[in-house]
Design a protein around this motif. Structure first.
Motif, PDB file in Angstrom:
ATOM      1  N   ALA A  83     -10.732   0.274  -0.319  1.00 12.55           N
ATOM      2  CA  ALA A  83     -10.389  -0.040  -1.655  1.00 12.55           C
ATOM      3  C   ALA A  83     -11.515   0.225  -2.894  1.00 12.55           C
ATOM      4  O   ALA A  83     -10.733   0.769  -3.744  1.00 12.55           O
ATOM      5  CB  ALA A  83     -10.274  -1.672  -1.712  1.00 12.55           C
ATOM      6  N   LEU A  84     -12.824   0.124  -2.477  1.00 10.72           N
ATOM      7  CA  LEU A  84     -13.893   0.387  -3.296  1.00 10.72           C
ATOM      8  C   LEU A  84     -14.082   2.121  -3.606  1.00 10.72           C
ATOM      9  O   LEU A  84     -14.335   2.464  -4.450  1.00 10.72           O
ATOM     10  CB  LEU A  84     -15.283  -0.246  -2.970  1.00 10.72           C
ATOM     11  N   ILE A  85     -13.854   2.709  -2.316  1.00 15.00           N
ATOM     12  CA  ILE A  85     -13.967   4.112  -2.508  1.00 15.00           C
ATOM     13  C   ILE A  85     -12.785   4.631  -3.330  1.00 15.00           C
ATOM     14  O   ILE A  85     -13.022   5.581  -4.262  1.00 15.00           O
ATOM     15  CB  ILE A  85     -13.744   4.649  -0.903  1.00 15.00           C
ATOM     16  N   ARG A  86     -11.496   4.025  -3.229  1.00 17.10           N
ATOM     17  CA  ARG A  86     -10.535   4.443  -4.287  1.00 17.10           C
ATOM     18  C   ARG A  86     -10.843   4.402  -5.661  1.00 17.10           C
ATOM     19  O   ARG A  86     -10.648   5.267  -6.562  1.00 17.10           O
ATOM     20  CB  ARG A  86      -9.305   3.607  -3.828  1.00 17.10           C
ATOM     21  N   ALA A 137     -12.612  -4.293  10.896  1.00 17.66           N
ATOM     22  CA  ALA A 137     -11.700  -3.849  10.282  1.00 17.66           C
ATOM     23  C   ALA A 137     -11.248  -4.089   8.717  1.00 17.66           C
ATOM     24  O   ALA A 137     -10.928  -3.461   7.897  1.00 17.66           O
ATOM     25  CB  ALA A 137     -10.056  -3.850  10.933  1.00 17.66           C
ATOM     26  N   PHE A 138     -11.607  -5.395   8.643  1.00 19.24           N
ATOM     27  CA  PHE A 138     -11.578  -6.120   7.426  1.00 19.24           C
ATOM     28  C   PHE A 138     -12.722  -5.341   6.225  1.00 19.24           C
ATOM     29  O   PHE A 138     -12.291  -5.006   5.295  1.00 19.24           O
ATOM     30  CB  PHE A 138     -11.572  -7.776   7.368  1.00 19.24           C
ATOM     31  N   ILE A 139     -13.736  -5.382   6.931  1.00 16.73           N
ATOM     32  CA  ILE A 139     -14.739  -4.688   6.274  1.00 16.73           C
ATOM     33  C   ILE A 139     -14.424  -3.169   5.841  1.00 16.73           C
ATOM     34  O   ILE A 139     -14.641  -2.663   4.721  1.00 16.73           O
ATOM     35  CB  ILE A 139     -16.054  -4.438   6.929  1.00 16.73           C
ATOM     36  N   MET A 140     -13.706  -2.462   6.684  1.00 13.35           N
ATOM     37  CA  MET A 140     -13.376  -1.116   6.383  1.00 13.35           C
ATOM     38  C   MET A 140     -12.152  -1.183   5.568  1.00 13.35           C
ATOM     39  O   MET A 140     -12.204  -0.086   4.425  1.00 13.35           O
ATOM     40  CB  MET A 140     -12.804  -0.550   7.693  1.00 13.35           C
ATOM     41  N   ALA A 172       0.715  -1.232   0.034  1.00 19.13           N
ATOM     42  CA  ALA A 172      -0.092  -0.016   0.097  1.00 19.13           C
ATOM     43  C   ALA A 172       0.815   1.188  -0.065  1.00 19.13           C
ATOM     44  O   ALA A 172       0.397   2.246  -0.550  1.00 19.13           O
ATOM     45  CB  ALA A 172      -0.978   0.019   1.266  1.00 19.13           C
ATOM     46  N   ILE A 173       1.990   1.090   0.797  1.00 19.09           N
ATOM     47  CA  ILE A 173       2.747   2.364   0.574  1.00 19.09           C
ATOM     48  C   ILE A 173       3.448   2.569  -0.750  1.00 19.09           C
ATOM     49  O   ILE A 173       3.615   3.677  -1.059  1.00 19.09           O
ATOM     50  CB  ILE A 173       4.204   2.032   1.706  1.00 19.09           C
ATOM     51  N   GLY A 174       3.956   1.076  -1.536  1.00 18.65           N
ATOM     52  CA  GLY A 174       4.232   1.255  -2.748  1.00 18.65           C
ATOM     53  C   GLY A 174       3.378   1.717  -3.750  1.00 18.65           C
ATOM     54  O   GLY A 174       3.769   2.900  -4.712  1.00 18.65           O
ATOM     55  N   LEU A 175       2.056   1.610  -3.594  1.00 15.61           N
ATOM     56  CA  LEU A 175       0.880   2.041  -4.437  1.00 15.61           C
ATOM     57  C   LEU A 175       0.810   3.662  -4.209  1.00 15.61           C
ATOM     58  O   LEU A 175       0.864   4.266  -5.116  1.00 15.61           O
ATOM     59  CB  LEU A 175      -0.210   1.505  -3.965  1.00 15.61           C
ATOM     60  N   LEU A 187      -5.245  10.241  -3.065  1.00 20.89           N
ATOM     61  CA  LEU A 187      -6.105  10.143  -1.800  1.00 20.89           C
ATOM     62  C   LEU A 187      -6.656   8.756  -1.640  1.00 20.89           C
ATOM     63  O   LEU A 187      -6.890   8.296  -0.523  1.00 20.89           O
ATOM     64  CB  LEU A 187      -7.347  11.150  -1.879  1.00 20.89           C
ATOM     65  N   GLY A 188      -6.940   8.122  -2.655  1.00 25.11           N
ATOM     66  CA  GLY A 188      -7.334   6.772  -2.698  1.00 25.11           C
ATOM     67  C   GLY A 188      -6.503   5.791  -2.085  1.00 25.11           C
ATOM     68  O   GLY A 188      -6.850   4.800  -1.272  1.00 25.11           O
ATOM     69  N   SER A 189      -5.103   6.050  -2.526  1.00 26.44           N
ATOM     70  CA  SER A 189      -4.087   5.161  -1.784  1.00 26.44           C
ATOM     71  C   SER A 189      -3.974   5.305  -0.816  1.00 26.44           C
ATOM     72  O   SER A 189      -3.636   4.280  -0.020  1.00 26.44           O
ATOM     73  CB  SER A 189      -2.885   5.419  -2.990  1.00 26.44           C
ATOM     74  N   LEU A 190      -4.025   6.582  -0.358  1.00 26.82           N
ATOM     75  CA  LEU A 190      -3.669   6.991   1.164  1.00 26.82           C
ATOM     76  C   LEU A 190      -5.015   6.312   2.000  1.00 26.82           C
ATOM     77  O   LEU A 190      -4.675   5.811   3.122  1.00 26.82           O
ATOM     78  CB  LEU A 190      -3.707   8.341   1.429  1.00 26.82           C
ATOM     79  N   LEU A 191      -6.203   6.490   1.678  1.00 22.96           N
ATOM     80  CA  LEU A 191      -7.221   5.740   2.349  1.00 22.96           C
ATOM     81  C   LEU A 191      -7.000   4.320   2.550  1.00 22.96           C
ATOM     82  O   LEU A 191      -7.194   3.699   3.543  1.00 22.96           O
ATOM     83  CB  LEU A 191      -8.376   6.081   1.565  1.00 22.96           C
ATOM     84  N   VAL A 192      -6.411   3.538   1.452  1.00 27.61           N
ATOM     85  CA  VAL A 192      -6.170   2.184   1.546  1.00 27.61           C
ATOM     86  C   VAL A 192      -5.118   1.955   2.487  1.00 27.61           C
ATOM     87  O   VAL A 192      -5.170   1.052   3.359  1.00 27.61           O
ATOM     88  CB  VAL A 192      -5.859   1.753   0.185  1.00 27.61           C
TER      89      VAL A 192
END
Length: 300
Positions: A258-261, A250-253, A195-198, A221-226
């Motif tokens: 990922a979907l919001i991204r 936490a898994f649901i979150m 996720a950091i790489g993304l 912003l989407g990557s930061l959210l993930v």
């Protein structure tokens, strides 16, 4: 447990002088018994789930009588096998109705504070004030010990009733589960690394490609959210390894993140309308599931 009542008193150094002090407290404690009952019920109703165990007025009335009698018995001066048998039966009832031991421990906080405050208010100027307080502390601790022992013995009896094969299977499953949990923690750390790489890759595209400033910022912003969701999931898994419950929320979150991204990226494209609609429906479903999980957790 009841047959070992003498050793219990010995371990707590519950001596005749303590009994004498408790007997001296009895007349005053009889006077404040109703005050104790009112405060006790105000205290336990704040637990939230008390109504599950005291379901109607008849049960509450009977329970009040029993609690008052138990309170007065703290100062009866008779602490023989019958006294301990009665305590053990109370503990067995708690186990039978499924009352969490946490509630028992919390209720004893009120008992301890009430008794100590009454002794302080009425006997603080007497020379044996400290001895009265110590005696009260001992009998309260003994009661809590005996009541909660029913929970320990219930768990032990279930384990002892298993065959050797069942015990070995249970032990193997526990070890296997612990290995899986550590593997999961490692996998989550790997996910966070990617996720950091993304996030870094999206920042690179923002500055060194023709992706467009608007789409680039939304992608970052989407990557930061993930990344944030992955870190939160690692924190929850650490808590799980420390003995707390499994954090399905936490898994649901993370799935929502990922979907919001995707929504942030697709929102700039007029050709992804159908996909956006499907993703939006899935996000709403996940949000409802997250809310239900959170509600259940608060109730517990």
């Amino acid at each position: 447990m009841p047959q070992h009542y003498k050793s219990v008193k010995e371990h707590y150094k519950f001596l005749q002088q303590d009994i004498d002090q408790l007997v001296k407290l009895k007349p005053y404690m009889q006077e404040v018994a109703e005050e104790f009952i009112e405060g006790f019920y105000n205290y336990i109703w704040d637990f939230g789930e008390t109504a599950k165990f005291l379901t109607n007025s008849e049960i509450i009335a009977r329970h009040r009588v029993m609690i008052k009698q138990w309170f007065l018995n703290l100062f009866s001066g008779t602490y023989d096998i019958n006294y301990f048998m009665n305590l053990y039966k109370i503990g067995e009832i708690h186990v039978k109705i499924g009352l969490p031991t946490h509630y028992v421990n919390a209720a004893f906080t009120y008992v301890r504070l009430f008794v100590s405050s009454q002794i302080e208010n009425y006997y603080v100027d007497e020379k044996d004030y400290a001895n009265k307080l110590k005696a009260a502390e001992k009998i309260i601790d003994i009661n809590l010990d005996v009541l909660t022992s029913s929970y320990r013995e219930e768990e032990l009896s279930k384990f002892l009733s298993m065959s050797k094969f069942e015990k070995s299977i249970l032990s193997s499953l526990k070890k296997f589960t612990s290995y899986i949990n550590f593997l999961l923690a490692g996998a989550l750390a790997l996910v966070a690394f990617f996720a950091i790489g993304l996030f870094c890759y999206d920042v690179y595209l923002l500055f060194f490609s023709d992706i467009g400033i608007e789409k680039g910022i939304l992608t970052v912003l989407g990557s930061l959210l993930v990344l944030w969701a992955a870190i939160e999931l690692i924190h929850e898994e650490i808590k799980h390894l420390q003995g707390k419950g499994f954090a399905i929320g936490a898994f649901i979150m993370l799935a929502m993140a990922a979907l919001i991204r995707k929504v942030l990226i697709y929102s700039l494209s007029g050709e992804k309308t159908n996909e956006l609609l499907v993703i939006a429906i899935v996000i709403v479903g996940l949000a409802i599931a997250y809310w239900l999980v959170g509600t259940k957790k608060r109730e517990m």
